[in-house]
Design a protein around this motif. Structure first.
Motif, PDB file in Angstrom:
ATOM      1  N   UNK A  35     -13.927 -10.120 -11.255  1.00  0.00           N
ATOM      2  CA  UNK A  35     -12.935  -9.257 -10.601  1.00  0.00           C
ATOM      3  C   UNK A  35     -12.894  -9.440  -9.086  1.00  0.00           C
ATOM      4  N   UNK A  65      -9.758  -3.081 -17.088  1.00  0.00           N
ATOM      5  CA  UNK A  65     -10.475  -4.215 -16.513  1.00  0.00           C
ATOM      6  C   UNK A  65     -11.426  -4.818 -17.534  1.00  0.00           C
ATOM      7  N   UNK A 101      -6.921  -2.242 -13.180  1.00  0.00           N
ATOM      8  CA  UNK A 101      -7.788  -1.170 -12.711  1.00  0.00           C
ATOM      9  C   UNK A 101      -7.143   0.194 -12.943  1.00  0.00           C
ATOM     10  N   UNK A 102      -5.873   0.307 -12.583  1.00  0.00           N
ATOM     11  CA  UNK A 102      -5.202   1.603 -12.694  1.00  0.00           C
ATOM     12  C   UNK A 102      -5.082   2.072 -14.141  1.00  0.00           C
ATOM     13  N   UNK A 143      -3.220  -9.747  -5.532  1.00  0.00           N
ATOM     14  CA  UNK A 143      -3.837  -8.417  -5.520  1.00  0.00           C
ATOM     15  C   UNK A 143      -3.434  -7.585  -6.720  1.00  0.00           C
ATOM     16  N   UNK A 144      -3.836  -8.019  -7.915  1.00  0.00           N
ATOM     17  CA  UNK A 144      -3.428  -7.277  -9.120  1.00  0.00           C
ATOM     18  C   UNK A 144      -4.161  -5.937  -9.227  1.00  0.00           C
ATOM     19  N   UNK A 145      -3.432  -4.846  -9.317  1.00  0.00           N
ATOM     20  CA  UNK A 145      -4.063  -3.525  -9.380  1.00  0.00           C
ATOM     21  C   UNK A 145      -3.897  -2.871 -10.747  1.00  0.00           C
ATOM     22  N   UNK A 185       0.777  -1.234   0.000  1.00  0.00           N
ATOM     23  CA  UNK A 185       0.000   0.000   0.000  1.00  0.00           C
ATOM     24  C   UNK A 185       0.807   1.282   0.000  1.00  0.00           C
ATOM     25  N   UNK A 196      -4.863  13.936  -3.532  1.00  0.00           N
ATOM     26  CA  UNK A 196      -6.039  13.139  -3.896  1.00  0.00           C
ATOM     27  C   UNK A 196      -6.333  13.202  -5.396  1.00  0.00           C
TER      28      UNK A 196
END
Lengths: 323, 260
Positions: free
Chosen positions: B91, B57, B52-53, B47-49, B17, B222
């Motif tokens: 997913x 997907x 999404x990034x 935990x493939x991210x 993280x 953010x």
């Protein structure tokens, strides 16, 4: 690393499967004879040892999250400290099974302590009279030592932690886990099969990229049949110490932990706001609840702890009825 | 193995993280913007991210006679991506695998994916120093690995784990390109007061302690998180940000040391 040289065939059916040693992928695998003999499929004697050792441990709680860095270790420390402080007669212990990245010795303020071996097993390190900890961090020679281990070695270590630590009689044993759904998680759940797991607390942060992995962890819990006590959302809103305005640092674009809990029909235990002082207390190993009693974090935490206690003790009753 | 790949860069961190996947994606996108052909391999199997990034997907990997065809993030096919996320039916499905199965999958990713004429292959890793890392390291022995970019956040609890990752690199002979400190300070959007939520300076202190280059400090923004899933380079979306500056420097460092 040289100690585990496993050349596994690409389509290995898994040593526990019915096809072990018999599938076409097994041809030529050095372990084929072991697998086909059924030896690998036998019940691990460790499961019984763990059960015996943990007979006097009432509740076993796993702190889980598919995602790293969401605050599993922080929440482990907060929950265990709160449980211990709430009732001095209640005995609480923490077992850190994050083998490659143990954080509990620092967070609980016992960095550099050592574990002693006695006739009845390893003695955990005591933080309070009724709060103890076991972590691989105590077994490493220096802070920079890396634990470069493949799964089977981690599995062996977790088994030893569960079967060889002299916890004494405990009300709560809280297991802090690494991120993911792999060896550590499978080892812990399979070794605790006979001893029984009260439930899991699932930790998440509000943004979708974290929820994505947390859903996978919940899928894991469902697959291995661990009841989920509830979902805790960490790092929710940040309140600027100067202007007191709140800002969303990790925006809950898909509804955050609350929506996740609702979608999956799991209890939502609450949101913990981002407090920079909490991060600092963890770094320094201080007890946040006594250092910062007025923090909004503490206000959220108390009802959360009461709910956890309530749910755990209720589970005990209902399982007694089932028997 | 990896015949069509000229350079390999690993993105590592002992801690989860901290922004490995965000750094990996931005690194890949920025290299692509700079005109290179880039591959991005996600070896975080549980935990493939990356899908999404990069807003990929639901895309599928296709099988060709030569092997697996990666998913392309752009029409010009200059950014090729491979992740277990493309192989999952749903997913939300967990990948509940022990080490040997993960090892097999990663080997397949390294040997069976058709990376064609890639200048840079970025490998995004899960936290820790275990199966995934050992497998990647062992398999890259026969290939030239340019080095690792190590990501950390400033607080001591993260630096502890990242120090272990540095030890892993040293023990296994992976050169360290440098350390990036992520989530360093948050500027309040209302009053512009900067709060060090996860303290500050930990990454820089670590870089000095282990004597590796410090690549820069990325504040919490953010806006980055919000843009994260659009699959666009920070150089395009926020060209004047601190983050853009850091990535320009990072790219310079990576490309310069290799061209010689």
């Amino acid at each position: 690393m040289a100690d585990v040289k496993t050349e596994v065939p690409e389509h290995c059916p898994g040593t526990q499967s019915e096809d072990a040693g018999k599938a076409s992928a097994c041809a030529g695998c050095p372990n084929q004879t072991i697998c086909s003999s059924g030896e690998a499929n036998k019940i691990d004697p460790g499961i019984e040892l763990v059960k015996e050792r943990l007979l006097s441990v009432k509740h076993k709680i796993l702190i889980l999250s598919g995602k790293g860095g969401v605050g599993k270790s922080t929440i482990t420390s907060l929950v265990s400290r709160a449980l211990a402080a709430d009732d001095l007669e209640r005995n609480v212990a923490v077992l850190d099974i994050d083998i490659c990245g143990p954080s509990q010795p620092r967070v609980l303020g016992v960095l550099g302590e050592q574990v002693h071996q006695s006739a009845s097993g390893w003695s955990p390190v005591y933080i309070e009279d009724n709060l103890s900890l076991m972590s691989i961090g105590f077994l490493l020679g220096s802070a920079s030592d890396a634990v470069i281990w493949r799964g089977p070695k981690k599995n062996g270590m977790i088994r030893q932690f569960l079967s060889d630590v002299d916890w004494g009689s405990l009300d709560y044993l809280i297991l802090d886990t690494p991120p993911g759904t792999s060896d550590e998680h499978l080892s812990a759940t399979s070794y605790l099969k006979a001893a029984g797991i009260t439930g899991a607390l699932v930790v998440t942060t509000p943004q979708e990229v974290a929820l994505l992995d947390v859903r996978k962890e919940i899928d894991f819990c469902n697959k291995v049949k661990i009841p989920i006590i509830g979902i805790i959302e960490n790092m929710s809103a940040f309140i600027c110490p100067k202007c007191k305005n709140s800002a969303e640092i990790f925006p809950a674009s898909t509804g955050g932990g609350r929506q996740l809990a609702k979608d999956l029909n799991i209890e939502f235990l609450g949101s913990i706001p981002l407090d920079p002082l909490l991060a600092r207390c963890c770094d320094e190993g201080k007890n946040f609840m006594t250092e910062m009693p007025d923090s909004p974090v503490v206000a959220v935490l108390s009802p959360m702890i009461q709910r956890i206690i309530q749910k755990c003790e209720k589970t005990e009753v209902s399982s007694a009825v089932d028997d | 193995m990896l015949e069509g790949v000229k350079h390999v860069v690993l993105v590592l961190s002992g801690k989860g993280g901290v922004g490995k996947s965000t750094v990996s994606t931005q690194l890949a996108l920025t290299l692509k913007e700079a005109g290179f052909k880039v591959g991005l391999l996600d070896v975080d199997l549980c935990g493939p991210s990356i899908p999404y990034l990069l807003n990929l997907e639901g895309k599928d990997v296709h099988q060709s006679t030569k092997g697996w065809v990666p998913v392309y993030a752009d029409e010009e096919q200059k950014l090729a991506v491979m992740s277990i996320g493309f192989l999952l039916k749903n997913r939300n499905d967990g990948v509940v695998w022990r080490g040997p199965k993960k090892t097999g999958m990663i080997k397949q990713f390294l040997t069976d994916v058709v990376w064609e004429d890639i200048d840079y292959l970025i490998i995004d890793t899960p936290p820790g120093t275990s199966d995934e890392h050992i497998t990647v390291m062992e398999n890259l022995r026969s290939v030239k690995c340019d080095g690792a970019v190590i990501v950390t956040t400033p607080q001591a609890v993260a630096v502890d784990d990242v120090l272990r990752e540095v030890t892993f690199c040293r023990k296994t002979g992976i050169p360290i390109i440098g350390i990036v400190e992520n989530m360093s300070g948050f500027v309040c959007p209302t009053c512009s007061e900067c709060t060090n939520i996860f303290s500050s300076g930990g990454g820089q202190a670590l870089a000095e302690m282990v004597k590796v280059p410090f690549l820069g400090r990325i504040p919490i923004d953010p806006a980055v998180g919000k843009l994260a899933d659009k699959g666009q380079s920070i150089l395009v979306t926020l060209p004047d940000s601190e983050l853009a500056r850091i990535f320009r420097r990072l790219i310079e460092q990576i490309t310069r040391s290799k061209e010689a």
